[in-house]
Each structure stands twice: as structure tokens, then as C-alpha cells.
Design a protein around this motif. Structure first.
Motif, PDB file in Angstrom:
ATOM      1  N   ARG A   1       0.694  -1.013   0.058  1.00  0.00           N
ATOM      2  CA  ARG A   1       0.000  -0.134  -0.156  1.00  0.00           C
ATOM      3  C   ARG A   1       0.783   1.359  -0.083  1.00  0.00           C
ATOM      4  N   LYS A   2       1.902   1.183   0.858  1.00  0.00           N
ATOM      5  CA  LYS A   2       2.902   2.457   0.977  1.00  0.00           C
ATOM      6  C   LYS A   2       3.494   2.719  -0.583  1.00  0.00           C
ATOM      7  N   LEU A   3       3.943   1.573  -1.429  1.00  0.00           N
ATOM      8  CA  LEU A   3       4.482   1.760  -2.618  1.00  0.00           C
ATOM      9  C   LEU A   3       3.389   2.639  -3.528  1.00  0.00           C
ATOM     10  N   VAL A   4       2.194   1.998  -3.535  1.00  0.00           N
ATOM     11  CA  VAL A   4       1.309   2.491  -4.315  1.00  0.00           C
ATOM     12  C   VAL A   4       0.724   3.926  -3.882  1.00  0.00           C
ATOM     13  N   ALA A   5       0.576   4.191  -2.629  1.00  0.00           N
ATOM     14  CA  ALA A   5       0.406   5.399  -2.399  1.00  0.00           C
ATOM     15  C   ALA A   5       1.618   6.693  -2.488  1.00  0.00           C
ATOM     16  N   GLY A   6       2.820   6.103  -2.666  1.00  0.00           N
ATOM     17  CA  GLY A   6       4.061   6.962  -3.215  1.00  0.00           C
ATOM     18  C   GLY A   6       4.094   7.364  -4.487  1.00  0.00           C
ATOM     19  N   LEU A   7       3.244   6.684  -5.242  1.00  0.00           N
ATOM     20  CA  LEU A   7       3.309   7.071  -6.682  1.00  0.00           C
ATOM     21  C   LEU A   7       2.289   7.886  -6.916  1.00  0.00           C
ATOM     22  N   ILE A   8       1.189   8.202  -5.949  1.00  0.00           N
ATOM     23  CA  ILE A   8       0.470   9.409  -6.224  1.00  0.00           C
ATOM     24  C   ILE A   8       0.442  10.365  -4.998  1.00  0.00           C
ATOM     25  N   ASP A   9       1.461  10.586  -4.321  1.00  0.00           N
ATOM     26  CA  ASP A   9       1.617  11.325  -3.290  1.00  0.00           C
ATOM     27  C   ASP A   9       0.794  11.279  -2.289  1.00  0.00           C
ATOM     28  N   ILE A  10       0.435  10.237  -1.751  1.00  0.00           N
ATOM     29  CA  ILE A  10      -0.682  10.012  -0.568  1.00  0.00           C
ATOM     30  C   ILE A  10       0.079   9.420   0.278  1.00  0.00           C
TER      31      ILE A  10
END
Length: 288
Positions: free
Chosen positions: A278-287
Motif C-alpha cells: 500500500r505504501k508503494l502505491v500511495a507513494g506513486l500518487i503522493d498520498i
């Protein structure tokens, strides 16, 4: 004695009926050729029945049960009822004649599954796609499709997703290669929406989402995507689905299912854990 020539997408019930009839024939000590010859049922017809490619007409089914020595009224009634239910496609009925056979077959199985373990190397898993992402994928993969065909695919994908939002939802364990998250399908806006949707769905208790990072290097899933489905009734064995440019392949043999289950377990162990995914995905959209 023959079958309707209308194409019949396999369902879980049709698959179970086929298995039951194969087992009854073998218990009776008959080869398929023996059974066909002694019942005047066309050999090709019997093959289609036993491989879940067609549903037997009632008189054909009763003839087979007579030949196989099935005399118990309750047992006969249960198999007749199973045959009646074998063609129930639910919402898929409206799209059946317009979609490729391998796709309707997969949807039919998925709609009755208890859980799906899905590894994807190129796409976001279909059950987790947004409408915009789906439309972009269909348009790119079917460049000559009419607008109506594209819309049918998009609508079908949305209908499939009801399986993970209903009261007793399908359990989904999805693993994607990290490349899936970086491939900008449909443009930046569509992809950002897709990644946000992934995060939302990954928080659902019945959905497990993991990312297989680049740093893993070579891994068992490099040959391509696959899905392992299991079903609520123990009479319905697990099923492996593999799709490629040559078509779709369904594997039912215990050794094949075990091999793909072990492969999925290896991918699961190599992938980032749920929180880090989840952290990797969030990092791709600056969340945060």
C-alpha cells in the motif's frame, strides 16, 4: 439422442455434472465408446457431456443413469436437478452471445467461486480496475473493435466487480508485478484514479493486495498471469485459469493445481507485505 447446438459456456454445476457422469461410467466398468455404443448416444455427444462442453437433454441423462445402474430415486432426482441448474448464467446471459467463449467461461466460474488467487504481470486485476482503466485496456488491446463492443466489455467488467462488493463477497488475493503500477494506462489522470482505487480496495477485509517489486529479480511468475479459483462446495475441485494470445487454458488435474498453488505461495512470499505494498502505491500518487 443429441444436444442443442447452441454454445453452452461451462458453469460450475455443468462441470460437476460432467465429473459425476464420468465417475459413474467408470464405476460401471465402461469406456466412453462402450457407453456410446450401448445407449445409441453419439460418441462425440458423450464426449462433450463428459468434458462440460454441453448439457445433456433430460432423456439423454436418464438413459445414461439407467445404463450406469443409478436406481436410487433421490440420486437420480439430484442429478436431474443439477442438470437443470447447469445453464444458469445470471446477468451474464445478456452478454453471452457477444463475448468470446473463453471470457464467458471464466466469468461463469468466477461468479460462483469462493476465492480467487490472481497473479498479474501486465494489468491491474480485472476485479480491481476502474472504468477508465478498463476502457483504455480494451481500446488498446482490441484496436479494431466497434464502440459497442468496447462498451460491452466495460459493462461486463463492472458487472463482474459486484462479486467483491456483495454481502458475502468473493475473497480476492491479488499480486501484481511492480511494472503494472508504473505503466501509464489511459494517461496520467486515469492511472492516478486507478491507483487511488487500488488503495481503497486494498483496505477491504476480503481483499489482500501485494506488489512484487523489481528488486526480486527473476521469479516463478515470469511466464505470465494466472488465477486459481476454489468453490464453496467441496465437490467442485479447484481450477487454474491461464490466458495468453493463443487463447485460454483451464487446468483441473491435481498436479497442475498444486503446482500453480505452490507458485502463488512463492510469489506471495517474495512480494512486499500488505502494508508496504500500500505504501508503494500511495507513494506513486503522493498520498500519505
Amino acid at each position: 439422442m443429441d444436444l442443442s447446438t447452441r454454445r453452452q459456456p461451462p458453469t460450475v454445476r455443468l462441470r460437476r455434472l460432467a465429473s459425476e457422469l464420468r465417475s459413474l461410467r467408470q464405476t460401471a466398468g465402461l469406456t466412453r465408446e462402450d457407453a456410446a455404443g450401448q445407449t445409441n448416444i453419439n460418441s462425440a455427444t458423450l464426449y462433450r457431456i463428459e468434458t462440460a462442453k454441453a448439457r445433456p437433454q433430460r432423456r439423454t441423462l436418464l438413459t445414461l443413469l439407467d445404463k450406469y445402474g443409478v436406481t436410487d430415486p433421490a440420486r437420480r432426482a439430484a442429478l436431474v436437478e443439477l442438470s437443470k441448474q447447469a445453464t444458469q448464467l445470471g446477468w451474464l446471459q445478456a452478454y453471452e452471445s457477444e463475448l468470446p467463449e473463453e471470457y464467458t467461461t471464466y466469468i461463469s466460474f468466477e461468479s460462483e467461486a469462493r476465492s480467487v488467487r490472481n497473479y498479474e504481470s501486465l494489468f491491474v486485476p480485472g476485479l480491481l480496475q476502474t472504468e477508465g482503466y478498463t476502457r483504455a485496456v480494451v481500446t488498446a488491446s482490441l484496436p479494431y473493435a466497434r464502440n459497442e463492443e468496447v462498451q460491452q466489455r466495460v459493462e461486463t467488467r463492472a458487472q463482474r466487480q459486484a462479486s467483491i462488493t456483495k454481502d458475502d463477497p468473493l475473497k480476492l488475493w491479488a499480486i501484481v508485478d511492480e511494472a503494472v503500477l508504473h505503466r501509464e494506462v489511459g494517461g496520467a489522470e486515469v492511472m492516478a484514479e486507478q491507483l487511488r482505487h487500488l488503495l481503497d480496495m486494498a483496505r477491504q477485509p476480503h481483499i489482500t493486495f501485494q506488489v512484487l517489486p523489481y528488486k526480486v529479480g527473476a521469479h516463478p511468475g515470469m511466464h505470465g498471469a494466472f488465477a486459481v479459483m476454489d468453490f464453496p462446495d467441496t465437490a467442485d475441485p479447484e481450477l487454474v485459469y491461464i490466458e495468453n494470445m493463443a487463447g485460454a487454458l483451464y487446468l483441473e488435474k491435481e498436479a497442475d493445481v498444486r503446482r500453480h498453488t505452490e507458485m502463488f505461495d512463492q510469489l506471495r512470499a517474495a512480494a512486499l507485505n500488505v502494508a508496504d505494498s500500500r505504501k508503494l502505491v500511495a507513494g506513486l500518487i503522493d498520498i500519505d
